[in-house]
Design an enzyme around this catalytic site. Sequence first.
Site, PDB file in Angstrom:
ATOM      1  N   GLY A 148      54.393  77.263  28.698  1.00 57.23           N
ATOM      2  CA  GLY A 148      55.771  77.723  28.891  1.00 57.23           C
ATOM      3  C   GLY A 148      56.690  76.988  27.926  1.00 57.23           C
ATOM      4  O   GLY A 148      57.822  76.640  28.247  1.00 57.23           O
ATOM      5  N   TYR A 187      61.060  82.104  45.154  1.00 60.99           N
ATOM      6  CA  TYR A 187      60.915  80.965  44.243  1.00 60.99           C
ATOM      7  C   TYR A 187      60.779  79.664  45.045  1.00 60.99           C
ATOM      8  O   TYR A 187      59.872  78.861  44.809  1.00 60.99           O
ATOM      9  CB  TYR A 187      62.149  80.924  43.345  1.00 60.99           C
ATOM     10  CG  TYR A 187      62.229  79.760  42.396  1.00 60.99           C
ATOM     11  CD1 TYR A 187      61.325  79.618  41.358  1.00 60.99           C
ATOM     12  CD2 TYR A 187      63.251  78.813  42.524  1.00 60.99           C
ATOM     13  CE1 TYR A 187      61.421  78.549  40.477  1.00 60.99           C
ATOM     14  CE2 TYR A 187      63.353  77.752  41.643  1.00 60.99           C
ATOM     15  CZ  TYR A 187      62.437  77.615  40.625  1.00 60.99           C
ATOM     16  OH  TYR A 187      62.535  76.567  39.754  1.00 60.99           O
ATOM     17  N   GLY A 201      60.473  78.259  26.996  1.00 65.66           N
ATOM     18  CA  GLY A 201      61.523  78.398  28.006  1.00 65.66           C
ATOM     19  C   GLY A 201      62.618  77.349  27.855  1.00 65.66           C
ATOM     20  O   GLY A 201      62.609  76.566  26.897  1.00 65.66           O
ATOM     21  N   GLN A 202      63.539  77.342  28.812  1.00 64.11           N
ATOM     22  CA  GLN A 202      64.682  76.424  28.724  1.00 64.11           C
ATOM     23  C   GLN A 202      64.214  74.971  28.702  1.00 64.11           C
ATOM     24  O   GLN A 202      64.670  74.182  27.886  1.00 64.11           O
ATOM     25  CB  GLN A 202      65.642  76.648  29.912  1.00 64.11           C
ATOM     26  CG  GLN A 202      66.924  75.840  29.774  1.00 64.11           C
ATOM     27  CD  GLN A 202      67.674  75.647  31.089  1.00 64.11           C
ATOM     28  OE1 GLN A 202      67.182  75.989  32.169  1.00 64.11           O
ATOM     29  NE2 GLN A 202      68.878  75.103  31.004  1.00 64.11           N
ATOM     30  N   ASP A 228      52.721  79.580  24.934  1.00 61.50           N
ATOM     31  CA  ASP A 228      53.548  80.511  25.703  1.00 61.50           C
ATOM     32  C   ASP A 228      52.936  81.880  25.512  1.00 61.50           C
ATOM     33  O   ASP A 228      52.010  82.046  24.714  1.00 61.50           O
ATOM     34  CB  ASP A 228      55.022  80.468  25.231  1.00 61.50           C
ATOM     35  CG  ASP A 228      55.969  80.788  26.383  1.00 61.50           C
ATOM     36  OD1 ASP A 228      55.835  81.879  26.959  1.00 61.50           O
ATOM     37  OD2 ASP A 228      56.822  79.935  26.711  1.00 61.50           O
ATOM     38  N   ILE A 229      53.506  82.855  26.214  1.00 60.95           N
ATOM     39  CA  ILE A 229      52.901  84.177  26.172  1.00 60.95           C
ATOM     40  C   ILE A 229      52.971  84.786  24.760  1.00 60.95           C
ATOM     41  O   ILE A 229      52.085  85.519  24.358  1.00 60.95           O
ATOM     42  CB  ILE A 229      53.534  85.078  27.259  1.00 60.95           C
ATOM     43  CG1 ILE A 229      52.705  86.294  27.564  1.00 60.95           C
ATOM     44  CG2 ILE A 229      54.969  85.441  26.968  1.00 60.95           C
ATOM     45  CD1 ILE A 229      52.248  86.328  28.992  1.00 60.95           C
ATOM     46  N   ASP A 242      48.505  83.460  28.177  1.00 60.51           N
ATOM     47  CA  ASP A 242      49.000  83.948  29.464  1.00 60.51           C
ATOM     48  C   ASP A 242      48.342  83.024  30.482  1.00 60.51           C
ATOM     49  O   ASP A 242      47.115  83.017  30.632  1.00 60.51           O
ATOM     50  CB  ASP A 242      48.545  85.403  29.670  1.00 60.51           C
ATOM     51  CG  ASP A 242      48.877  85.911  31.065  1.00 60.51           C
ATOM     52  OD1 ASP A 242      49.315  85.096  31.908  1.00 60.51           O
ATOM     53  OD2 ASP A 242      48.687  87.119  31.302  1.00 60.51           O
TER      54      ASP A 242
END
Length: 317
Positions: A11, A142, A14-15, A37-38, A52
């Site tokens: 990941g 979540y 991401g942020q 990451d993807i 993935d």
Amino acid sequence: MPASEKILVIGSSGQIGTELTAQLQKVYGSENVIASDIKKPQHFSGEFEELDVLDEKRLGEIVAKHKVSQVYLLAALLSATAEKNPQFAWKLNMNSLFNVLDLAKEKKIKKIYWPSSIAVFGHSTPKENVPQFTVMDPTTVYGISKLAGERWCEYYFLKYGVDVRSLRYPGLISYSSPPGGGTTDYAVDIFYKAIETGSFQCFLKEDTVLPMMYMPDALRATIELMETEAKNIKVHSSYNIAAMSFSPKQIADEIKKNIPGFSISYQPDFRQNIADSWPRSIDDSCANQDWNWKHKITLNDMVRDMFKHLTVAVDKK
Ligand code: SER
């Protein structure tokens, strides 16, 4: 960290991933950090693997290929996005964790970092200074996935001796990469809109106070936790950490000090319910006692720093 350690960040676009990957490269050397990451981002310098995280086989191949010893698992669907696709959120957030925990159980990796969140708390949790151990009744997919994940982390530690470490991040504010799909994201968007248009429509009510943290503190907390000697880690679910708490009105008032004509309006949507289920402030004394955690950055410092970086970025557009 011993020279033989190799870190895989899952990941990495991401942020959190964008900044944590860069920080890990700085601290441990680019050659020891593999980003994944993807999809490969357009501009990235360093080792990168498309992955993935639900593809357990490929994950195992990457770990073997690079002799990975530590995994930072940052891929997840956040609170607002997860509500729109609950089943996929559950699948992604849980199966990714199992895939990584199982690698450690099988002794293919040595250490894991996995973030939890203030979303693990719910309506029956005390609103102020939430203690480390308290009532937890999350109402979002979540939050449920993060609470379940915390329990599984502790289970893998107790049952299989897996070294997995975790922090309950507050809302994270940063300028390098936009957040995606969280309830606390307004506190990042507000800066872009303030600079670009001078006004902002907020999806939370003006007095909704939430715990927040500036990214440099979050990165430091993460790396400090990972570098703590295992014997000092007493919480094997996830540590509370805190820095600041503010409402949309309070951050808007700080922004006005930099952009005097700035205006804010409020149009609460479904994310208001999510925010209302979360606490306003967090007690992080366990993190302080066990590994000396202390935040450094206040609301005022953060707002100043965000403007310093974003004004440059917006000017360059
Ligand atoms: N920032 C996250 C969210 O709003 C909480 O962990 O979903």
